[in-house]
Enzyme design. Structure first.
Site, PDB file in Angstrom:
ATOM      1  CB  THR A  51      21.940  23.007 -30.807  1.00 45.91           C
ATOM      2  OG1 THR A  51      21.071  24.968 -30.375  1.00 45.91           O
ATOM      3  CG2 THR A  51      23.572  23.639 -30.549  1.00 45.91           C
ATOM      4  CD  GLN A  58      12.723  31.561 -33.443  1.00 48.42           C
ATOM      5  OE1 GLN A  58      11.181  31.598 -33.746  1.00 48.42           O
ATOM      6  NE2 GLN A  58      12.912  31.432 -32.837  1.00 48.42           N
ATOM      7  CG  HIS A  68      12.402  23.690 -28.822  1.00 51.93           C
ATOM      8  ND1 HIS A  68      14.012  23.458 -29.436  1.00 51.93           N
ATOM      9  CD2 HIS A  68      12.180  25.160 -28.086  1.00 51.93           C
ATOM     10  CE1 HIS A  68      14.026  24.705 -29.418  1.00 51.93           C
ATOM     11  NE2 HIS A  68      13.699  25.752 -28.721  1.00 51.93           N
ATOM     12  CB  CYS A  79      20.881  45.470 -18.402  1.00 49.56           C
ATOM     13  SG  CYS A  79      20.862  46.514 -19.998  1.00 49.56           S
TER      14      CYS A  79
END
Length: 460
Positions: A70, A177, A196, A320
């Site tokens: 990030t 990715q 990671h 949700c």
């Protein structure tokens, strides 16, 4: 327990563990110092940078290490925009970028810059022509991920990079990715990654900036990492990150073929085993280990908890399962079903038996969740009663508005309508997706006294 969430964080590679432990003894000193311990640490840092640069496909002096992926994205976007401020303040991103890129774009816009967001197709891929059309004379930077973190779709980086190069605009590629599977093709200008994601330790990111790209690091200056990543380098973690990237690359060809077979097995068999499922993402241009599907009439959070109890760790882009109660921006941009969303991302070494067991457990788990929610059966039909109905689902969250719609659509004759009242943002995505899956016509939405009214016409 089967860990199927490698897209969030891959398990620590054995090589990374070995390198980390070894470098704790050898790499604790300040690599900027000239005494023996410092020189030893510097040698480790230089070797790690060279190994990482070789994997990325850049020069060692073009690559710096950051405290996270990030931070690499934020530093890369801010530095590139600042370096080209004389050109303009226009930034281009895709609608399905990682949140780190979108947050950087929001900060740029809040500071007075302009942002163009390029949409994607239903498979989650951008159209290179759309990127080319978005380029302007005042475009300072364009950003495009190499592959999507939620659905696995690979992006046409080479063609977008070609368009950007022709316009003289640098392209920043978020390769978090895909970097463990291979180099990013194309003439990119900046690239970011995160250890990671490929089995390295957390807390290590990388930022590569090609020579010739105008770049102005933001924030207080620092002598570390060419001034682009201030602070003392986490040398043991950096060494482990470089060692693990080389290790996974050596295994990538064989492991990619194996994981593609396993994910294709999930993609093809889940719709056969579970009714009312939409498998999302590009069926062929995709990362080896990621497969994503959404189940109608399912509460995503409950489904994930039940799968966890059954021994499977998976993730979801359903509203949700989020504190914001809004669907994933990726699923929303694709226009696909968000309710009951499951992302399976297999780490290297995943056993075939674990995948088979997942396919055995999933149908009963989904059926149990649907039963608890009172969802209609796949074969359930209702005799027509009237031409129009109103379903009041105000105050009820996903997937209840869609469940209530499905229960009453048979109560109206062909040509009749159902108006669903909902104040849940997910309904804006899930009701049209339900219509497409079930062959009904989504007429549109209109304001209501509370929330929004979604109009559906029965066609069959």
């Amino acid at each position: 327990m089967a860990y199927f969430d490698a897209a969030s964080a891959a398990p620590l590679h054995p090589v990374a563990r070995q390198a980390l432990l070894a470098s704790l003894d050898e790499g604790w000193a300040d690599p900027a110092r000239l005494y023996r311990e410092g020189r030893r640490a510097r040698l480790l840092l230089d070797a790690a940078r060279e190994a990482m640069a070789e994997c990325v496909g850049c020069r060692p002096d073009e690559l710096v290490f950051t405290p996270s992926g990030t931070r690499a994205v934020h530093s890369g976007v801010a530095g590139a925009l600042a370096g080209r401020r004389r050109v303009g303040s226009h930034l281009i991103v895709s609608a399905v970028e990682h949140s780190s890129v979108l947050h950087a774009a929001e900060a740029h816009e809040a500071g007075g810059g302009e942002v163009t967001q390029v949409g994607v197709d239903r498979a989650g891929a951008v159209d290179p022509a759309a990127y080319a059309a978005a380029l302007r004379e005042d475009t300072a930077l364009a950003c495009l991920q190499s592959a999507n973190h939620e659905v696995g779709t690979e992006q046409p980086v080479s063609r977008v990079a070609e368009a950007c190069r022709a316009a003289g605009v640098p392209l920043l590629v978020d390769a978090a990715q895909s970097l463990g599977w291979g180099r990013v093709e194309g003439d990119w200008s900046l690239l970011t990654g995160s250890a990671h994601k490929w089995g390295g330790p957390s807390g290590v990111g990388l930022l590569a900036v090609r020579k010739g790209v105008r770049f102005a690091p933001q924030g207080p200056g620092d002598e570390r990492e060419s001034g682009r990543a201030p602070g003392f380098e986490n040398l043991p973690a950096i060494v482990a990150a470089a060692a693990s990237l080389r290790a996974v690359r050596a295994e990538a060809t064989a492991e990619a073929a194996r994981l593609r077979e396993l994910t294709e097995r999930i993609r093809s068999r889940v719709p056969e085993l579970v009714p009312d499922v939409e498998v999302v993402g590009d069926p062929s241009r995709r990362l080896p280990g990621i497969v994503t599907f959404s189940c109608l009439y399912v509460d995503g959070e409950t489904l994930l908890h039940e799968l966890d109890r059954a021994g499977f760790s998976v993730s979801s882009g359903s509203s949700c399962t989020s504190s914001t109660l809004t669907p994933s921006h990726v699923l929303r941009a694709m226009g696909v079903l968000s309710e009951g969303n499951v992302r399976v991302s297999l780490p290297p070494g995943t056993a075939e038996e674990d995948v088979e067991r997942f396919l055995e457990v999933l149908p009963g788990t989904v059926a149990a969740v649907r039963e608890k929610l009172g969802a209609p059966a796949a074969t359930e039909t209702v005799r027509a009663a009237g031409p129009d109905l109103v379903v009041d689902a105000l105050g009820r969250r996903c997937p209840i508005p869609v469940i209530e719609l499905a229960k009453v659509i048979g109560d109206v004759p062909v040509g009749g309508t159902v108006r669903v009242l909902s104040d849940d943002e997910a309904a804006r995505l899930d009701i049209p997706a339900w219509c497409e899956m079930r062959g009904q016509e989504y007429v549109g939405e209109e304001p209501a006294e509370r929330g929004t009214a979604y109009l559906v016409r029965r066609t069959s």
